[in-house]
Design a protein around this motif. Structure first.
Motif, mmCIF file in Angstrom:
data_model
loop_
_atom_site.group_PDB
_atom_site.id
_atom_site.type_symbol
_atom_site.label_atom_id
_atom_site.label_comp_id
_atom_site.label_asym_id
_atom_site.label_seq_id
_atom_site.Cartn_x
_atom_site.Cartn_y
_atom_site.Cartn_z
ATOM 1 N N LEU A 108 13.645 -2.216 2.474
ATOM 2 C CA LEU A 108 12.685 -1.504 1.620
ATOM 3 C C LEU A 108 11.257 -1.678 2.156
ATOM 4 C CD1 LEU A 108 11.823 0.095 -0.865
ATOM 5 C CD2 LEU A 108 12.011 -1.997 -2.227
ATOM 6 N N VAL A 109 10.901 -2.920 2.513
ATOM 7 C CA VAL A 109 9.550 -3.199 3.027
ATOM 8 C C VAL A 109 9.298 -2.395 4.302
ATOM 9 C CG1 VAL A 109 8.124 -5.012 4.113
ATOM 10 C CG2 VAL A 109 9.331 -5.487 1.957
ATOM 11 N N ASP A 110 10.277 -2.394 5.189
ATOM 12 C CA ASP A 110 10.118 -1.667 6.450
ATOM 13 C C ASP A 110 9.990 -0.158 6.207
ATOM 14 O OD1 ASP A 110 10.053 -1.705 9.389
ATOM 15 O OD2 ASP A 110 11.950 -0.606 9.237
ATOM 16 N N LEU A 111 10.789 0.374 5.313
ATOM 17 C CA LEU A 111 10.727 1.812 5.015
ATOM 18 C C LEU A 111 9.382 2.180 4.377
ATOM 19 C CD1 LEU A 111 14.389 2.413 3.734
ATOM 20 C CD2 LEU A 111 13.395 3.213 5.894
ATOM 21 N N VAL A 112 8.862 1.298 3.508
ATOM 22 C CA VAL A 112 7.533 1.548 2.911
ATOM 23 C C VAL A 112 6.487 1.572 4.024
ATOM 24 C CG1 VAL A 112 5.702 0.569 1.463
ATOM 25 C CG2 VAL A 112 8.065 0.627 0.616
ATOM 26 N N ARG A 113 6.544 0.585 4.934
ATOM 27 C CA ARG A 113 5.567 0.509 6.029
ATOM 28 C C ARG A 113 5.642 1.720 6.953
ATOM 29 N NH1 ARG A 113 6.702 -5.852 7.135
ATOM 30 N NH2 ARG A 113 5.117 -6.701 5.721
ATOM 31 N N LYS A 114 6.837 2.263 7.094
ATOM 32 C CA LYS A 114 7.011 3.440 7.965
ATOM 33 C C LYS A 114 6.655 4.743 7.258
ATOM 34 C CE LYS A 114 10.733 1.856 11.027
ATOM 35 N NZ LYS A 114 12.199 1.572 10.994
ATOM 36 N N GLY A 127 0.789 -1.228 0.000
ATOM 37 C CA GLY A 127 0.000 0.000 0.000
ATOM 38 C C GLY A 127 0.824 1.281 0.000
ATOM 39 N N GLY A 128 2.031 1.198 -0.552
ATOM 40 C CA GLY A 128 2.888 2.397 -0.554
ATOM 41 C C GLY A 128 3.120 2.905 -1.955
ATOM 42 N N HIS A 183 8.193 6.080 4.607
ATOM 43 C CA HIS A 183 9.397 6.803 4.161
ATOM 44 C C HIS A 183 9.242 7.375 2.747
ATOM 45 C CE1 HIS A 183 13.786 7.519 3.937
ATOM 46 N NE2 HIS A 183 13.710 7.047 2.705
ATOM 47 N N PHE A 184 8.451 6.680 1.894
ATOM 48 C CA PHE A 184 8.253 7.123 0.502
ATOM 49 C C PHE A 184 6.827 7.647 0.331
ATOM 50 C CE2 PHE A 184 11.081 3.364 0.491
ATOM 51 C CZ PHE A 184 12.240 3.930 -0.020
ATOM 52 N N LYS A 185 6.651 8.594 -0.618
ATOM 53 C CA LYS A 185 5.300 9.072 -0.932
ATOM 54 C C LYS A 185 4.593 8.019 -1.790
ATOM 55 C CE LYS A 185 6.558 13.991 -1.069
ATOM 56 N NZ LYS A 185 8.000 13.994 -1.431
ATOM 57 N N LYS A 186 3.274 7.913 -1.629
ATOM 58 C CA LYS A 186 2.499 6.922 -2.392
ATOM 59 C C LYS A 186 2.554 7.161 -3.891
ATOM 60 C CE LYS A 186 -0.770 5.599 1.186
ATOM 61 N NZ LYS A 186 -1.216 4.267 1.437
ATOM 62 N N THR A 187 2.800 8.406 -4.274
ATOM 63 C CA THR A 187 2.835 8.745 -5.705
ATOM 64 C C THR A 187 4.211 8.510 -6.328
ATOM 65 O OG1 THR A 187 3.355 10.993 -5.029
ATOM 66 C CG2 THR A 187 1.039 10.511 -5.522
#
Ligand SMILES: *Cc1c(COP(=O)(O)O)cnc(C)c1O
Length: 336
Positions: free
Chosen positions: A297-303, A29-30, A305-309
């Protein structure tokens, strides 16, 4: 910056694919996640060392070498790809393996990459963790010279300014490929160890002023040391390319929070990431490098760290053969 000024032998199936990971993106969902398949470089089941070896083996041949010597951990993907490259080019190859994990399990010491080293015809010599491997390689080189051979020593991971040219090449390939696909890359994420991959990528991406930020997920050293190693090599690679001064210190970023208890030591996050990507995208990662990078990467997405767009490209550096050296760590996650 013109790579064709440097000698190169063709060893890889290039360009490697750049593909979306829609299922993994959806489940997390990121941001939109993509994968650059350097596990598909073709040489002896592939991996990132193939690109480096195209330049290193060409340099060895240019210097009149008839054998190569290199070193790595017991389950070294670099050693396996070097053994394959030497076989293809009709050169001798001696592999020095350092038992950094201290494991003496038969799978770790004899299966996976070690099995393939032997199938490619390279003898392996194993040393205890902490051995001065550069001194050990010099000793073997002396042995070969006394036997009338002309050995060429390749540093661990093939990480020097010559090997890093392979990842300058990857940077150029990726920029063209993203352009062709109409893909705006907001982040490039990958495993960083002996530093050549990240150094080459940063030198190449800065050399063509792409402004694509690179995030190396560390597998061994702490962050200050890892960034220093990468920065030094990126600058040396830029010098070698004739574009001195093109790499700013702040373009070198590593996150070393996913190493766990040490190099090659399994972590929960790595096991989860390997299962997740295998079960959503049908892609095999490895326990030492790409599995830990994906855990990051998975952990950073969950936190968040990156915008959804944003579009995030994961560079898959290979290594799945190493899974067979780690038989057993997946027992508790076996499907029933
Ligand atoms: C060697 C290796 C890396 C790390 O690349 P470096 O250039 O050493 O930083 C990453 N993934 C795999 C599978 C490797 O074998």
């Amino acid at each position: 910056m013109q790579l064709t000024r440097f000698p190169r032998v063709r060893l890889g199936h290039l360009p490697t694919p750049l593909e979306p990971m829609p299922n993994l993106s959806k489940i997390l969902g990121g941001p939109s996640l993509y994968i650059k398949r350097d596990d598909c470089t073709g040489l002896s089941s592939g991996g990132n060392k193939t690109r480096k070896l195209e330049f290193l083996m060409a340099d060895a041949l240019a210097k009149g070498a008839d054998a190569v010597i290199t070193q790595g951990a017991v389950q070294s993907n670099h050693a396996r790809q070097t053994a394959a490259a030497a076989a293809k080019l009709g050169m001798g190859c001696v592999i020095l393996l350092e038992n950094r994990t201290g494991s003496n399990s038969p799978d770790y010491c004899g299966s996976g990459n070690v099995l393939l080293d032997h199938i490619h015809g390279a003898p392996t010599r194993t040393y205890p963790g902490g051995t001065d491997m550069n001194a050990a390689m010099e000793k073997v080189a002396e042995e070969l010279r006394s036997a009338g051979r002309k050995p060429y020593v390749i540093v661990g991971g093939g990480s020097n300014p010559i090997g890093a040219l392979g990842y300058v090449n990857c940077a150029l390939e990726l920029v063209v490929q993203a352009n062709d696909q109409g893909l705006r890359i907001d982040h490039l994420v990958h495993a960083t160890g002996s530093a050549g991959t990240q150094a080459g990528l940063v030198a190449g991406l800065e050399g063509c002023r792409s402004r694509i930020p690179v995030l190396g997920i560390g597998v061994r050293a702490a962050r200050p040391q890892q960034e220093e190693n990468v920065y030094k090599l990126a600058c040396a690679t830029a010098d070698h390319l004739g574009i001195s001064g093109s790499v700013a210190r702040d373009r070198v970023v590593a996150n070393c929070d996913y190493v766990g208890s040490g190099y090659g030591m399994p972590t929960e996050g790595m096991i989860e990431a390997i299962n997740l990507v295998a079960r959503t995208e049908g892609v095999l990662l490895d326990p030492v490098y790409s599995g830990k990078a994906m855990a990051g990467l998975v952990d950073l997405v969950r936190k968040g760290h990156f915008k959804k767009t944003e579009n995030v490209v994961f560079l898959h550096t290979g290594g799945s053969v190493g899974l067979f050296g780690y038989n057993g760590i997946f027992d508790s996650t076996r499907p029933t």
